[in-house]
Design a protein around this motif. Structure first.
Motif, PDB file in Angstrom:
ATOM      1  N   ARG A 124       6.038 -18.691  11.108  1.00  0.00           N
ATOM      2  CA  ARG A 124       5.661 -19.714  12.084  1.00  0.00           C
ATOM      3  C   ARG A 124       4.147 -19.799  12.285  1.00  0.00           C
ATOM      4  O   ARG A 124       3.675 -20.616  13.054  1.00  0.00           O
ATOM      5  N   SER A 125       3.399 -18.925  11.615  1.00  0.00           N
ATOM      6  CA  SER A 125       1.944 -18.914  11.800  1.00  0.00           C
ATOM      7  C   SER A 125       1.253 -19.629  10.637  1.00  0.00           C
ATOM      8  O   SER A 125       1.827 -19.806   9.571  1.00  0.00           O
ATOM      9  N   SER A 126       0.032 -20.046  10.860  1.00  0.00           N
ATOM     10  CA  SER A 126      -0.765 -20.679   9.814  1.00  0.00           C
ATOM     11  C   SER A 126      -2.189 -20.121   9.879  1.00  0.00           C
ATOM     12  O   SER A 126      -2.846 -20.254  10.922  1.00  0.00           O
ATOM     13  N   PRO A 127      -2.671 -19.471   8.822  1.00  0.00           N
ATOM     14  CA  PRO A 127      -1.972 -19.190   7.565  1.00  0.00           C
ATOM     15  C   PRO A 127      -0.858 -18.161   7.760  1.00  0.00           C
ATOM     16  O   PRO A 127      -0.811 -17.478   8.785  1.00  0.00           O
ATOM     17  N   ARG A 128       0.023 -18.067   6.771  1.00  0.00           N
ATOM     18  CA  ARG A 128       1.194 -17.190   6.888  1.00  0.00           C
ATOM     19  C   ARG A 128       0.811 -15.734   6.624  1.00  0.00           C
ATOM     20  O   ARG A 128       1.105 -15.165   5.562  1.00  0.00           O
ATOM     21  N   ARG A 129       0.170 -15.148   7.573  1.00  0.00           N
ATOM     22  CA  ARG A 129      -0.249 -13.749   7.463  1.00  0.00           C
ATOM     23  C   ARG A 129      -0.528 -13.229   8.864  1.00  0.00           C
ATOM     24  O   ARG A 129      -0.635 -14.008   9.813  1.00  0.00           O
ATOM     25  N   LEU A 130      -0.617 -11.920   8.986  1.00  0.00           N
ATOM     26  CA  LEU A 130      -0.957 -11.307  10.276  1.00  0.00           C
ATOM     27  C   LEU A 130      -2.451 -11.012  10.317  1.00  0.00           C
ATOM     28  O   LEU A 130      -3.000 -10.489   9.346  1.00  0.00           O
ATOM     29  N   PRO A 131      -3.113 -11.286  11.428  1.00  0.00           N
ATOM     30  CA  PRO A 131      -4.502 -10.842  11.566  1.00  0.00           C
ATOM     31  C   PRO A 131      -4.537  -9.325  11.709  1.00  0.00           C
ATOM     32  O   PRO A 131      -3.501  -8.681  11.934  1.00  0.00           O
ATOM     33  N   GLY A 132      -5.726  -8.745  11.596  1.00  0.00           N
ATOM     34  CA  GLY A 132      -5.850  -7.290  11.700  1.00  0.00           C
ATOM     35  C   GLY A 132      -5.257  -6.741  12.973  1.00  0.00           C
ATOM     36  O   GLY A 132      -4.563  -5.713  12.965  1.00  0.00           O
ATOM     37  N   SER A 133      -5.488  -7.411  14.095  1.00  0.00           N
ATOM     38  CA  SER A 133      -4.955  -6.925  15.375  1.00  0.00           C
ATOM     39  C   SER A 133      -3.433  -6.949  15.370  1.00  0.00           C
ATOM     40  O   SER A 133      -2.780  -6.040  15.889  1.00  0.00           O
ATOM     41  N   GLY A 134      -2.843  -7.986  14.762  1.00  0.00           N
ATOM     42  CA  GLY A 134      -1.386  -8.078  14.694  1.00  0.00           C
ATOM     43  C   GLY A 134      -0.790  -7.011  13.803  1.00  0.00           C
ATOM     44  O   GLY A 134       0.241  -6.417  14.124  1.00  0.00           O
ATOM     45  N   GLU A 155     -10.180  -2.910  -4.648  1.00  0.00           N
ATOM     46  CA  GLU A 155     -11.490  -3.433  -4.248  1.00  0.00           C
ATOM     47  C   GLU A 155     -11.775  -4.799  -4.861  1.00  0.00           C
ATOM     48  O   GLU A 155     -12.514  -5.604  -4.301  1.00  0.00           O
ATOM     49  N   GLU A 156     -11.190  -5.053  -6.030  1.00  0.00           N
ATOM     50  CA  GLU A 156     -11.492  -6.299  -6.741  1.00  0.00           C
ATOM     51  C   GLU A 156     -10.602  -7.469  -6.325  1.00  0.00           C
ATOM     52  O   GLU A 156     -10.876  -8.611  -6.673  1.00  0.00           O
ATOM     53  N   ILE A 157      -9.533  -7.180  -5.598  1.00  0.00           N
ATOM     54  CA  ILE A 157      -8.639  -8.250  -5.177  1.00  0.00           C
ATOM     55  C   ILE A 157      -9.319  -9.073  -4.090  1.00  0.00           C
ATOM     56  O   ILE A 157      -9.920  -8.540  -3.162  1.00  0.00           O
ATOM     57  N   GLU A 158      -9.207 -10.393  -4.229  1.00  0.00           N
ATOM     58  CA  GLU A 158      -9.813 -11.286  -3.238  1.00  0.00           C
ATOM     59  C   GLU A 158      -9.222 -11.010  -1.862  1.00  0.00           C
ATOM     60  O   GLU A 158      -8.017 -10.863  -1.696  1.00  0.00           O
ATOM     61  N   THR A 159     -10.071 -10.946  -0.861  1.00  0.00           N
ATOM     62  CA  THR A 159      -9.611 -10.655   0.493  1.00  0.00           C
ATOM     63  C   THR A 159     -10.509 -11.351   1.502  1.00  0.00           C
ATOM     64  O   THR A 159     -11.650 -11.720   1.196  1.00  0.00           O
ATOM     65  N   GLN A 160      -9.991 -11.506   2.711  1.00  0.00           N
ATOM     66  CA  GLN A 160     -10.732 -12.164   3.784  1.00  0.00           C
ATOM     67  C   GLN A 160     -11.581 -11.171   4.588  1.00  0.00           C
ATOM     68  O   GLN A 160     -12.277 -11.548   5.522  1.00  0.00           O
ATOM     69  N   LEU A 161     -11.524  -9.901   4.224  1.00  0.00           N
ATOM     70  CA  LEU A 161     -12.135  -8.865   5.044  1.00  0.00           C
ATOM     71  C   LEU A 161     -13.659  -8.805   4.900  1.00  0.00           C
ATOM     72  O   LEU A 161     -14.209  -9.081   3.831  1.00  0.00           O
ATOM     73  N   THR A 162     -14.309  -8.402   5.966  1.00  0.00           N
ATOM     74  CA  THR A 162     -15.738  -8.107   5.908  1.00  0.00           C
ATOM     75  C   THR A 162     -15.925  -6.787   5.165  1.00  0.00           C
ATOM     76  O   THR A 162     -14.990  -6.002   5.019  1.00  0.00           O
ATOM     77  N   SER A 163     -17.132  -6.516   4.698  1.00  0.00           N
ATOM     78  CA  SER A 163     -17.371  -5.329   3.872  1.00  0.00           C
ATOM     79  C   SER A 163     -17.010  -4.040   4.614  1.00  0.00           C
ATOM     80  O   SER A 163     -16.383  -3.138   4.049  1.00  0.00           O
ATOM     81  N   HIS A 164     -17.391  -3.937   5.916  1.00  0.00           N
ATOM     82  CA  HIS A 164     -17.091  -2.720   6.668  1.00  0.00           C
ATOM     83  C   HIS A 164     -15.592  -2.547   6.838  1.00  0.00           C
ATOM     84  O   HIS A 164     -15.040  -1.473   6.568  1.00  0.00           O
ATOM     85  N   GLU A 165     -14.933  -3.600   7.264  1.00  0.00           N
ATOM     86  CA  GLU A 165     -13.494  -3.483   7.500  1.00  0.00           C
ATOM     87  C   GLU A 165     -12.749  -3.299   6.190  1.00  0.00           C
ATOM     88  O   GLU A 165     -11.749  -2.574   6.130  1.00  0.00           O
ATOM     89  N   LYS A 166     -13.229  -3.916   5.128  1.00  0.00           N
ATOM     90  CA  LYS A 166     -12.585  -3.773   3.825  1.00  0.00           C
ATOM     91  C   LYS A 166     -12.610  -2.317   3.374  1.00  0.00           C
ATOM     92  O   LYS A 166     -11.606  -1.801   2.869  1.00  0.00           O
TER      93      LYS A 166
END
Length: 384
Positions: free
Chosen positions: A133-143, A339-350
């Motif tokens: 039911r969310s958009s995009p279909r993923r959980l944020p870090g807090s979730g 590490e090479e997989i595309e992600t939405q994370l910032t460098s520190h959080e990644k």
């Protein structure tokens, strides 16, 4: 509202649906002089789920009405055995409340045989439902942190206190609790004022499910569905787990233990966070899941498996040479890394998140962290 008889709804849409397997529950029906059915909550291949009013305790419960016992085999008895084991273990553990509670169990006689019914505290919706039911279909870090903290507590309780391996951890089997129980009374009143759409077929009624309203505050996540769980204090070689979440030792048919749940959580956590599956296991020749395709993907991500894992595998010779070379007749995907997989994370959080993932995604079970250790992880406990 009446649905035309030739229009398939709910459990009728399932590929292996056989009406004689299902107990013909009717809204308003009272089970064992105690539980009055007030609405339908959901359905599946092995059961339908109903909201009921407990006339003795004056509370609402969720009734899981299984298909007839002859069609289920040992699965239901296995689930009850798991709940009995939990009842005998420490209730003081913080993970106990993160595991679904069994309130009651009984059998009802249907037209074609007996049906087992389990009574549980009602929950809201699954993590899978929330993601869809969310958009995009993923959980944020807090979730994701919100879900995983309780999940690791649940697994620590199951593994350490109960000696139970869940074997089937997925977003559909983790449900959110409800802090405001008035939503159940609201559903009951809605059903009275505006009955759900339904259809009559050969003397049985097929109801459509009614969603529980979103509570003002989502309750903590709860790990559910113990039909595939096993006791960890015995040896295991059988094939378990959802295909894409299957641990390497299960895929290779080596003996396995509690650590398969940890691998399972690692894969699921990545999928929920990134909105993309980490592994697919689709064989290009067969266009379906195959072990060799899954193993090839793991090798591309983590490198070759350790020799001692292959040494205790019953299927190693099918996929690997004596020297440990992959010889399964399928090309390895291009080598990559987390590490090479595309992600939405910032460098520190990644950096922190990938350290967390590597504690779970290890070929060797003994190198994976325990649930208790993962609960203390720096990324998981970060206040964001």
């Amino acid at each position: 509202m009446r649905i035309p008889p030739d229009h398939k709804v709910e459990e009728e849409t399932l590929p292996d649906y056989l009406p004689v397997r299902y107990y013909p529950v009717r809204i308003g029906e009272v089970f064992i002089d105690r539980y009055q059915v007030v609405g339908k909550l959901g359905f599946g291949a092995s059961s339908t789920v109903w909201l009921a009013h407990d006339l003795r305790q004056h509370r609402h419960v969720a009734l899981k009405v299984f298909i007839r016992s002859q069609a289920l085999g040992d699965r239901v008895e296995n689930e009850i055995a798991m709940f009995k084991r939990m009842e005998q273990r420490a209730f003081s553990h913080p993970g106990r409340s993160a595991v679904r509670t069994l309130l009651d169990s009984f059998r009802v006689a249907g037209p074609q045989g007996d049906h087992l019914v389990l009574a549980h505290p009602p929950l809201w919706q699954s993590v899978e439902g929330a993601i869809c039911r969310s958009s995009p279909r993923r959980l944020p870090g807090s979730g994701l942190r919100f879900v995983l903290k309780d999940l690791f507590l649940a697994l620590e309780y199951l593994h350490d206190e109960c000696q139970i391996i869940h074997t089937d951890i997925k977003a559909d089997n983790i449900m959110f609790g409800v802090t405001d129980v008035s939503v159940f009374a609201e559903l009951e009143e809605e059903e009275i004022q505006k009955p759900c759409p339904r259809k009559e077929v050969e003397g049985r009624t097929i109801y459509t499910s009614r969603a529980i309203k979103s509570p003002g505050q989502i309750g903590p996540p709860v790990l559910c569905d113990f039909g595939s769980a096993v006791f960890g204090d015995s040896d295991h070689l059988e094939c378990v787990q959802p295909n894409v979440y299957r641990a390497p030792e299960v895929t290779l048919r080596a003996s396995w233990d509690y650590k398969i749940d940890i691998w399972n959580v690692g894969c699921m956590a990545w999928d929920m966070y990134e909105g993309n599956q980490l592994f697919h296991g689709i064989d290009p020749e067969h266009h379906a899941y195959r072990r060799r395709a899954h193993l090839a993907e793991i090798i591309a991500l983590l490198g070759p498996p350790p020799k001692d894992l292959l040494a205790r595998s019953h299927l190693a010779s099918k996929f690997f040479s004596d020297e440990g070379t992959f010889t399964a007749g399928i090309d390895l995907p291009a080598a990559t890394s987390l590490e090479e997989i595309e992600t939405q994370l910032t460098s520190h959080e990644k950096t922190l998140f990938l350290e967390f993932m590597r504690k779970m995604l290890q070929w060797a079970p003994e190198r994976r962290s325990t649930a208790g250790e993962l609960f203390q992880d720096a990324w998981l406990q970060e206040q964001k």
